[in-house]
Scaffold this active site. Sequence first.
Site, short mmCIF file in Angstrom:
data_model
loop_
_atom_site.label_atom_id
_atom_site.label_comp_id
_atom_site.label_asym_id
_atom_site.label_seq_id
_atom_site.Cartn_x
_atom_site.Cartn_y
_atom_site.Cartn_z
N LYS A 34 0.83 -1.21 0.00
CA LYS A 34 0.00 0.00 0.00
C LYS A 34 0.87 1.25 0.00
CE LYS A 34 -2.37 1.72 3.68
NZ LYS A 34 -2.45 3.19 3.75
N ASP A 61 -3.50 4.34 -1.94
CA ASP A 61 -4.47 4.79 -0.94
C ASP A 61 -4.43 6.31 -0.81
OD1 ASP A 61 -6.16 4.91 1.29
OD2 ASP A 61 -4.61 4.30 2.70
N LYS A 63 -7.38 8.21 -1.47
CA LYS A 63 -8.75 8.61 -1.08
C LYS A 63 -9.21 9.88 -1.79
CE LYS A 63 -8.28 6.66 3.61
NZ LYS A 63 -6.83 6.38 3.70
N ASP A 66 -13.35 15.02 -4.52
CA ASP A 66 -13.37 16.36 -5.14
C ASP A 66 -14.59 16.40 -6.06
OD1 ASP A 66 -12.52 18.85 -6.38
OD2 ASP A 66 -10.49 18.36 -5.70
N THR A 125 -12.70 5.41 9.87
CA THR A 125 -12.82 4.71 11.16
C THR A 125 -12.31 5.56 12.32
OG1 THR A 125 -10.78 3.59 10.61
CG2 THR A 125 -12.81 2.36 10.25
N ARG A 215 2.57 -1.65 10.72
CA ARG A 215 3.60 -1.77 11.75
C ARG A 215 3.87 -3.16 12.31
NH1 ARG A 215 1.08 3.31 14.63
NH2 ARG A 215 -0.69 2.28 13.61
O1 C5P Z 1 0.62 0.21 11.00
P1 C5P Z 1 -0.81 -0.16 10.83
O2 C5P Z 1 -1.03 -1.65 10.61
O3 C5P Z 1 -1.70 0.42 11.87
O4 C5P Z 1 -1.18 0.53 9.43
C1 C5P Z 1 -2.44 0.47 8.89
C2 C5P Z 1 -2.51 1.22 7.60
O5 C5P Z 1 -3.86 1.31 7.21
C3 C5P Z 1 -1.99 2.65 7.68
O6 C5P Z 1 -1.41 2.96 6.42
C4 C5P Z 1 -3.23 3.47 7.91
O7 C5P Z 1 -3.15 4.76 7.37
C5 C5P Z 1 -4.27 2.67 7.16
N1 C5P Z 1 -5.64 2.81 7.68
C6 C5P Z 1 -5.99 2.55 8.99
N2 C5P Z 1 -7.28 2.68 9.41
C7 C5P Z 1 -8.20 3.03 8.56
C8 C5P Z 1 -7.88 3.30 7.23
C9 C5P Z 1 -6.58 3.17 6.83
O8 C5P Z 1 -5.16 2.22 9.79
N3 C5P Z 1 -9.42 3.12 8.97
#
Ligand code: C5P
Length: 238
Positions: A34, A61, A63, A66, A125, A215
């Site tokens: 991503k 990603d 999003k 516009d 979220t 992460r």
């Molecule tokens: O590090 P982690 O697993 O939390 O990363 C999740 C990824 O998904 C990040 O790039 C974050 O921006 C994205 N994301 C999220 N929650 C959402 C939408 C996108 O954590 N509701």
Amino acid sequence: MNNPEEKLIVALDYSCWEDAEKLVKMIPEAKYFKVGLELYLASKGSAVRKLRELGKEVFLDLKFHDIPNTVAKACCQATTQGATIFNIHASGGREMMSKAVQATKETSEKQGIPRPLLIAVTVLTSFDEDGFKEIGMNNIEQSVINFVRLAEEIGIDGVVASPKEVKIIRENCQPGFKIICPGVRPVWAATNDQKRITTPGKAISLGADYLVVGRPITSAADPRKAALKVLEEIKEAK
Ligand code: C5P
């Protein structure tokens, strides 16, 4: 049969391409990555092409949200640049989503390339009911359902959703509609700032098609080992 490498999307939340590339090369088993706003801007847009050159599939990603014409033009670019999946905000409404579907289809047909999956973001979220009310909206769950129905009717391929929303979305869409879930945490990983989390196995069992994991993999002492553990958990999910 679960095909785990078709379901895991590793989030490359890095501020430079070199760090992202290092991670990608560490995990040959991962197929989807991503690219969000940070890496897209830091790499001046080149991260998509570079990942494609490494033979990877890309979830772009960004999003888009516009006026319909501007979003349609952005969809042409995302398609041309080689995104496998990219997203727009469902709250842009019917005309915006329709133009996005049309632009993506026409661009891929004209260029003879596979049509990317066009995904809608329903309600971010990060909202809770209080924050949602503050901007004049009401009832997150009902809004998610409304967005899902509208997006599906228009021809959008799926939505991004928290694992907690997967069940209700599945009850309100056709079987082929895709659900992409971030907020996924294996039991052995730190939760970080994610609050409404689910394990990879549970998210797949609930009906998620793709899991976005950042992460737990990118910050692990051994990212490849962490990714293999997540892939194994996806494979074992019932
Ligand atoms: O590090 P982690 O697993 O939390 O990363 C999740 C990824 O998904 C990040 O790039 C974050 O921006 C994205 N994301 C999220 N929650 C959402 C939408 C996108 O954590 N509701």
